[in-house]
Design a protein around this motif. Structure first.
Motif, PDB file in Angstrom:
ATOM      1  N   LEU A  51       0.831  -1.204   0.000  1.00 48.51           N
ATOM      2  CA  LEU A  51       0.000   0.000   0.000  1.00 48.51           C
ATOM      3  C   LEU A  51       0.859   1.246   0.000  1.00 48.51           C
ATOM      4  O   LEU A  51       1.869   1.322   0.708  1.00 48.51           O
ATOM      5  CB  LEU A  51      -0.921   0.007   1.221  1.00 48.51           C
ATOM      6  CG  LEU A  51      -2.041  -1.029   1.227  1.00 48.51           C
ATOM      7  CD1 LEU A  51      -2.820  -0.953   2.536  1.00 48.51           C
ATOM      8  CD2 LEU A  51      -2.990  -0.828   0.049  1.00 48.51           C
ATOM      9  N   ASP A  52       0.444   2.214  -0.797  1.00 50.56           N
ATOM     10  CA  ASP A  52       1.058   3.534  -0.822  1.00 50.56           C
ATOM     11  C   ASP A  52       0.923   4.141   0.586  1.00 50.56           C
ATOM     12  O   ASP A  52      -0.124   4.008   1.211  1.00 50.56           O
ATOM     13  CB  ASP A  52       0.245   4.360  -1.838  1.00 50.56           C
ATOM     14  CG  ASP A  52       0.872   5.696  -2.112  1.00 50.56           C
ATOM     15  OD1 ASP A  52       1.150   6.391  -1.128  1.00 50.56           O
ATOM     16  OD2 ASP A  52       1.075   6.029  -3.289  1.00 50.56           O
ATOM     17  N   PRO A  53       1.965   4.797   1.106  1.00 46.81           N
ATOM     18  CA  PRO A  53       1.853   5.373   2.462  1.00 46.81           C
ATOM     19  C   PRO A  53       0.671   6.335   2.620  1.00 46.81           C
ATOM     20  O   PRO A  53       0.126   6.467   3.712  1.00 46.81           O
ATOM     21  CB  PRO A  53       3.178   6.117   2.635  1.00 46.81           C
ATOM     22  CG  PRO A  53       4.115   5.495   1.667  1.00 46.81           C
ATOM     23  CD  PRO A  53       3.297   4.979   0.537  1.00 46.81           C
ATOM     24  N   ILE A  54       0.259   6.968   1.547  1.00 45.55           N
ATOM     25  CA  ILE A  54      -0.866   7.911   1.640  1.00 45.55           C
ATOM     26  C   ILE A  54      -2.144   7.186   2.070  1.00 45.55           C
ATOM     27  O   ILE A  54      -3.039   7.758   2.668  1.00 45.55           O
ATOM     28  CB  ILE A  54      -1.068   8.654   0.280  1.00 45.55           C
ATOM     29  CG1 ILE A  54      -1.911   9.936   0.460  1.00 45.55           C
ATOM     30  CG2 ILE A  54      -1.742   7.790  -0.750  1.00 45.55           C
ATOM     31  CD1 ILE A  54      -1.107  11.121   0.850  1.00 45.55           C
ATOM     32  N   GLU A  55      -2.187   5.872   1.787  1.00 44.87           N
ATOM     33  CA  GLU A  55      -3.370   5.084   2.155  1.00 44.87           C
ATOM     34  C   GLU A  55      -3.553   4.997   3.675  1.00 44.87           C
ATOM     35  O   GLU A  55      -4.634   4.724   4.164  1.00 44.87           O
ATOM     36  CB  GLU A  55      -3.272   3.671   1.557  1.00 44.87           C
ATOM     37  CG  GLU A  55      -3.348   3.627   0.040  1.00 44.87           C
ATOM     38  CD  GLU A  55      -4.746   3.955  -0.501  1.00 44.87           C
ATOM     39  OE1 GLU A  55      -5.724   3.814   0.259  1.00 44.87           O
ATOM     40  OE2 GLU A  55      -4.830   4.375  -1.666  1.00 44.87           O
ATOM     41  N   GLU A  56      -2.454   5.232   4.419  1.00 49.19           N
ATOM     42  CA  GLU A  56      -2.536   5.211   5.894  1.00 49.19           C
ATOM     43  C   GLU A  56      -3.511   6.257   6.413  1.00 49.19           C
ATOM     44  O   GLU A  56      -4.053   6.124   7.508  1.00 49.19           O
ATOM     45  CB  GLU A  56      -1.151   5.488   6.500  1.00 49.19           C
ATOM     46  CG  GLU A  56      -0.124   4.417   6.241  1.00 49.19           C
ATOM     47  CD  GLU A  56      -0.339   3.198   7.118  1.00 49.19           C
ATOM     48  OE1 GLU A  56      -0.741   3.373   8.268  1.00 49.19           O
ATOM     49  OE2 GLU A  56      -0.112   2.080   6.620  1.00 49.19           O
ATOM     50  N   SER A  57      -3.706   7.320   5.647  1.00 45.76           N
ATOM     51  CA  SER A  57      -4.562   8.409   6.114  1.00 45.76           C
ATOM     52  C   SER A  57      -5.982   8.305   5.557  1.00 45.76           C
ATOM     53  O   SER A  57      -6.765   9.222   5.692  1.00 45.76           O
ATOM     54  CB  SER A  57      -3.961   9.752   5.708  1.00 45.76           C
ATOM     55  OG  SER A  57      -3.916   9.839   4.300  1.00 45.76           O
ATOM     56  N   LYS A  58      -6.281   7.173   4.930  1.00 49.37           N
ATOM     57  CA  LYS A  58      -7.617   6.989   4.354  1.00 49.37           C
ATOM     58  C   LYS A  58      -8.499   6.141   5.272  1.00 49.37           C
ATOM     59  O   LYS A  58      -8.018   5.454   6.169  1.00 49.37           O
ATOM     60  CB  LYS A  58      -7.497   6.315   2.973  1.00 49.37           C
ATOM     61  CG  LYS A  58      -6.681   7.114   1.966  1.00 49.37           C
ATOM     62  CD  LYS A  58      -7.382   8.404   1.569  1.00 49.37           C
ATOM     63  CE  LYS A  58      -6.634   9.126   0.478  1.00 49.37           C
ATOM     64  NZ  LYS A  58      -7.255  10.411   0.120  1.00 49.37           N
TER      65      LYS A  58
END
Lengths: 533, 102
Positions: free
Chosen positions: A48-55
């Motif tokens: 997973l793209d790290p940006i997905e952590e904030s989704k």
């Protein structure tokens, strides 16, 4: 105010009056999902793209085409001058434990990941018939077995929109998060031991577990059939009342669905709380948990801020004319979890026998020698750890040699828990309550991985909610403040049998009385544009 | 150390009865968790229960419709149900042989 911020009540009004089209609401919901949800849960999530952590990751499946089609039908009805229904154009998510004809229904498990039901659950059908727009299926703990969403076979599991490092609760975590993140106005969840109320509390939304039998269970993939209750999640009490109004009522296809008439829940909201008797119980001020060596019960007070929120709510209601009745004894509350460990596991094991690799769902692709090996391999590969644990536990405690010490005893304890409520609500009794006011959970949301894997501790997070499942009585959770970390606190109103109208009335009054409180102005992190890398 | 209430032998027997197979890692974890849960369940034995308390299968007794007459009503699309099966042949569900069957 954007379209996704509106309540279900406001959406239905705008659609009915022609001010905004249902199709516009469907599009706005789809845009919000694209903005905040990230990748949908899947069996093979990959890196997973790290940006997905904030989704948020509330959805397992977004049913975009069907949503647009349903919205167009509602708009067509309005254009034709036909009745569009109480929920005309209201965006709705459905916990992926309800069958929807033609839509993949997974229970967040590999074992039925490819299941496309040939019929639709009664609760879902009634919502759609009333004009609701189903945006898709939302994530949950596998087969609803959990309180954090982390046990879902569909990863990434849902995050808490208030802080995505925290769990949304469970099992209706996707439901609660999708409502909190304004992806939908309403969600359909289920509550067996607290699975609507605990995530609603963790995500700062409203959730209602109706009385057992008030909403049909037909088309709900069963966990514990004597406890399961479908119910609404929403951002305010009125919307839960509206959703229940549509779903409640007898279903000839569910023999446990009640034939009692359905009350006017929306009408009840017009009444205030003057003269109502609202109880506080010391038995809801601590959690009781066993020493794993001796089995002896120890206790610990609930989180300070949570207790303060309950007392603040009592004070608010008292100022509005309610009578607060203190020291209501509910002495059997502390045995709710041990009894639940037995009753729910026995029923779960029984309900899970049907998944065998033969009739539908997953079948092992490996060569097998005989039918028994097919069963074993399919179940071994298809079920995650938590269903396996519940099957084994259920079989052990229901075995003939243990039935009297475990199962029969647990059913008697359930009677005792029920009698606590009967005494508290008895109109001729000492307490004569209209509702019991408690916290929904002992603590606010916990961090990901903080509890997952410890099946005992995880189960004890339902201690404040499970007693009303044993007793079958209705219970409502609603936001009652924020803790020192900015995480939502849930407070709970428990009512007498089929008195949903009473707890909704009190809940609505509380909401109005606290409408200007500073904590109500704070929005979840994912709605503040605070995206962390 | 936790007091073990289920022996490894009984645990293995339960796994077989449950029609499951476990990896060594799964076995270790589930065995521990089952015994931890039983420590919680043991709390039931400490509850003083009055003699006359009856077991409840439901907290709130369901007051649904009485059972319908047992009449056969065909489902409109049986083929949709059969189609869900992992392997079918001529409208029948295919399974491997039952051990020992001829």
């Amino acid at each position: 105010m954007s379209l996704t911020q509106l309540s279900a009540f406001e959406v239905a009004h705008k659609v009915r009056t022609g001010e905004v089209k249902a199709a516009e609401f469907a599009q706005a919901a789809l845009e919000q999902i694209r903005a905040v949800d990230g990748v949908s849960g899947s069996l093979n999530p990959g890196e997973l793209d790290p940006i997905e952590e904030s989704k948020v990751h509330a959805f397992i499946q977004v049913t975009q085409d069907k949503a647009i089609e349903q919205a167009e039908k509602v708009d067509q009805k309005i254009a034709n001058g036909d009745e569009p229904g109480l929920l005309a154009g209201v965006p709705l998510s459905v916990k992926d434990i309800f069958c929807v004809e033609g839509t993949r229904t997974t229970a967040a498990s590999k074992i039925i990941a490819n299941f496309v039901p040939p019929y639709t659950a009664t609760a879902v059908q009634r919502l759609v018939d009333a004009g609701a727009i189903v945006l898709g299926k939302v994530n949950l703990d596998e087969f609803t077995f959990g309180s954090s969403n982390e046990s879902s076979a569909f990863q990434p599991s849902t995050s808490n929109p208030w802080n995505t490092e925290y769990v949304p609760g469970g099992s209706s975590g996707g439901s609660a998060a999708s409502v909190a993140a304004q992806e939908v106005a309403l969600s359909l969840g289920t509550d067996t031991g607290g699975s609507i109320r605990q995530p609603a509390a963790f995500c700062g939304v409203v959730g209602l577990k109706p009385s057992y039998g008030r909403v049909s269970r037909l088309g709900l993939i069963a966990f514990a059939s004597s406890l399961d209750c479908p119910g609404p999640l929403s951002r305010n009490v009125r919307d839960s009342a509206l959703m229940l109004q549509v779903m409640a009522g007898n279903d000839p296809k569910d023999s446990t669905s009640s034939t009692l008439p359905v009350d006017d829940y929306l009408g009840a909201l017009e009444q205030d709380v003057k003269g109502l008797r609202i109880g506080l119980s010391p038995d809801y001020e601590a959690v009781y948990y066993p020493d794993l060596e001796s089995g002896e019960l120890h206790s610990e007070p609930i989180q300070k801020g949570v207790r303060e929120a309950v007392l603040r709510a009592a004070e608010t209601l008292a100022k509005a004319g309610a009578e607060i009745v203190e020291n209501v004894p509910m002495p059997n509350t502390r045995y709710g979890i041990p009894a639940y460990f037995v009753i729910s596991r026995v029923e779960a094991a029984s309900n899970l026998h049907r998944f065998d690799g033969v009739k539908y769902g997953y079948r092992t692709p490996e060569a097998v020698e005989d039918l028994n090996e097919l069963y074993r391999r399919s179940r071994a590969e298809g079920f995650g750890l938590e269903p396996k644990l519940r099957i084994l536990m259920g079989m052990y405690v229901s075995a003939a040699e243990h039935a009297s010490s475990y199962y029969q005893k647990a059913l008697k304890v359930r009677s005792m828990i029920r009698s606590d409520f009967e005494h508290a609500f008895d109109p001729q009794g000492a307490y004569r309550l209209d509702a019991l006011l408690t916290s929904t959970t002992a603590t606010t949301a916990f961090k990901r991985k903080a509890v997952y894997g410890n099946s005992v501790l995880m189960q004890y997070s339902d201690q404040m909610t499970v007693a009303s499942n044993h007793a079958g009585v209705p219970a409502l959770t609603m936001p009652g403040g924020l803790d020192e970390n900015g995480l939502p606190i849930g407070i709970q109103l428990i009512g007498n049998d089929f008195r949903e109208e009473m707890i909704l009335r009190i809940g609505n009054a509380y909401e109005q009385l606290t409408a200007d409180d500073a904590w109500r102005k704070v929005r979840p992190q994912v709605l503040q544009g605070e995206v962390r890398a | 150390m936790t007091t073990k209430r289920i022996s490894p032998e009984l645990f293995e027997k339960l796994v077989g009865l449950a029609a499951l197979e476990l990896t060594a890692e799964e076995s270790t974890y589930l065995f521990e968790e089952m015994n931890h849960q039983l420590a919680s369940v043991e709390a039931l034995s400490q509850i003083p229960l009055p003699e006359d308390v009856e077991p409840s299968l439901h907290g709130l007794e369901p007051k649904g419709l009485p059972p319908r007459p047992d009449e056969w009503k065909p489902f409109a699309h049986p083929e949709a149900i059969i189609a869900l099966a992992p392997e079918t042949e001529d409208g029948m569900i295919v399974v491997p042989d039952v051990k020992g069957a001829k």
